[in-house]
Design a protein around this motif. Structure first.
Motif, short mmCIF file in Angstrom:
data_model
loop_
_atom_site.label_atom_id
_atom_site.label_comp_id
_atom_site.label_asym_id
_atom_site.label_seq_id
_atom_site.Cartn_x
_atom_site.Cartn_y
_atom_site.Cartn_z
N PHE A 176 0.85 -1.19 0.00
CA PHE A 176 0.00 0.00 0.00
C PHE A 176 0.88 1.23 0.00
CE2 PHE A 176 0.74 -0.99 4.43
CZ PHE A 176 0.85 0.23 5.08
N GLN A 177 0.29 2.36 -0.34
CA GLN A 177 1.03 3.61 -0.43
C GLN A 177 0.48 4.60 0.58
OE1 GLN A 177 0.28 4.30 -4.62
NE2 GLN A 177 2.45 3.92 -5.04
N PHE A 178 1.40 5.33 1.19
CA PHE A 178 1.02 6.36 2.14
C PHE A 178 2.05 7.47 2.11
CE2 PHE A 178 1.59 8.31 6.32
CZ PHE A 178 0.33 8.88 6.47
N GLY A 179 1.59 8.68 2.29
CA GLY A 179 2.48 9.83 2.39
C GLY A 179 1.70 11.10 2.22
N ASP A 180 2.42 12.16 1.91
CA ASP A 180 1.74 13.40 1.57
C ASP A 180 1.93 13.62 0.07
OD1 ASP A 180 4.23 14.63 1.12
OD2 ASP A 180 4.30 15.47 3.12
N ASN A 181 1.37 14.69 -0.42
CA ASN A 181 1.39 14.92 -1.86
C ASN A 181 2.81 15.00 -2.43
OD1 ASN A 181 -1.37 14.91 -2.00
ND2 ASN A 181 -1.56 17.13 -1.80
N ASN A 182 3.79 15.31 -1.61
CA ASN A 182 5.16 15.47 -2.10
C ASN A 182 6.04 14.24 -1.88
OD1 ASN A 182 4.64 18.17 -2.81
ND2 ASN A 182 4.96 18.78 -0.68
N ASP A 183 5.63 13.33 -1.00
CA ASP A 183 6.48 12.20 -0.64
C ASP A 183 5.60 10.98 -0.32
OD1 ASP A 183 8.73 10.69 0.02
OD2 ASP A 183 8.75 11.42 2.09
N ILE A 184 5.34 10.18 -1.33
CA ILE A 184 4.50 8.98 -1.17
C ILE A 184 5.41 7.76 -1.16
CG2 ILE A 184 2.66 7.59 -2.17
CD1 ILE A 184 1.55 10.23 -3.34
N ASN A 185 5.27 6.93 -0.13
CA ASN A 185 6.08 5.73 0.02
C ASN A 185 5.22 4.49 -0.12
OD1 ASN A 185 8.65 7.00 0.80
ND2 ASN A 185 7.46 7.72 2.54
N THR A 186 5.85 3.40 -0.54
CA THR A 186 5.18 2.12 -0.67
C THR A 186 5.60 1.23 0.49
OG1 THR A 186 5.11 2.31 -3.07
CG2 THR A 186 4.83 0.11 -2.17
N TYR A 187 4.62 0.59 1.12
CA TYR A 187 4.85 -0.27 2.28
C TYR A 187 4.28 -1.65 2.00
CZ TYR A 187 5.60 4.22 4.56
OH TYR A 187 6.06 5.47 4.89
N ASN A 188 4.87 -2.66 2.60
CA ASN A 188 4.41 -4.03 2.44
C ASN A 188 3.70 -4.46 3.73
OD1 ASN A 188 4.17 -6.88 2.15
ND2 ASN A 188 5.86 -6.83 0.68
N LYS A 189 2.50 -5.02 3.59
CA LYS A 189 1.76 -5.48 4.76
C LYS A 189 2.51 -6.58 5.51
CE LYS A 189 -2.80 -4.45 2.84
NZ LYS A 189 -4.07 -5.03 2.37
N ALA A 190 3.32 -7.35 4.81
CA ALA A 190 4.10 -8.42 5.46
C ALA A 190 5.16 -7.86 6.40
CB ALA A 190 4.75 -9.31 4.41
N ASP A 191 5.52 -6.59 6.24
CA ASP A 191 6.53 -5.96 7.08
C ASP A 191 5.96 -5.31 8.33
OD1 ASP A 191 8.50 -6.71 5.28
OD2 ASP A 191 8.38 -4.82 4.16
N ILE A 192 4.65 -5.43 8.54
CA ILE A 192 4.01 -4.79 9.69
C ILE A 192 4.33 -5.57 10.95
CG2 ILE A 192 1.80 -4.23 10.77
CD1 ILE A 192 0.73 -3.66 7.94
N LYS A 193 4.81 -4.85 11.96
CA LYS A 193 5.07 -5.44 13.27
C LYS A 193 3.86 -5.26 14.18
CE LYS A 193 8.14 -3.44 16.10
NZ LYS A 193 9.43 -3.10 16.73
N ALA A 194 3.22 -4.10 14.12
CA ALA A 194 2.07 -3.84 15.00
C ALA A 194 1.18 -2.76 14.41
CB ALA A 194 2.55 -3.40 16.37
#
Length: 104
Positions: free
Chosen positions: A29-47
């Protein structure tokens, strides 16, 4: 007396430029602000921690911590509570006690 309007305005002003692209069927999934959007993997979630869940579920604050200890925090303005739960099914979610007022 002015606490609630202040919190709502503060939360809105901090989140108005936030971006969240999240789907149940995708492991990233992607999250950030309009200037800096990062991609994250759900498998990397600790909590995942959710605070400020009220009776009407209108104002949660989500905090996602990853295995590398990076955290992202965003309000329920970006995604409704039940939709959020649905997108992260199978991942243990912890709740913190309501500590009013909770803000970003």
């Amino acid at each position: 007396m002015f606490t609630l309007p202040y919190i709502v305005l503060k939360t809105y002003s901090k989140s108005k430029n936030m971006f969240l692209h999240l789907s149940k069927g995708n492991n990233v999934f992607q999250f950030g602000d309009n200037n800096d959007i990062n991609t994250y993997n759900k498998a990397d979630i600790k909590a995942i921690t959710i605070s400020n869940v009220s009776k009407n579920d209108k104002s949660p604050i989500y905090n996602i911590t990853f295995k590398d200890d990076i955290s992202i925090r965003f309000p329920g303005l970006l995604i409704p509570y039940y939709d959020f739960l649905n997108k992260f099914s199978g991942i243990d979610i912890q709740y913190t006690r309501n500590k009013w007022p909770v803000s970003l």
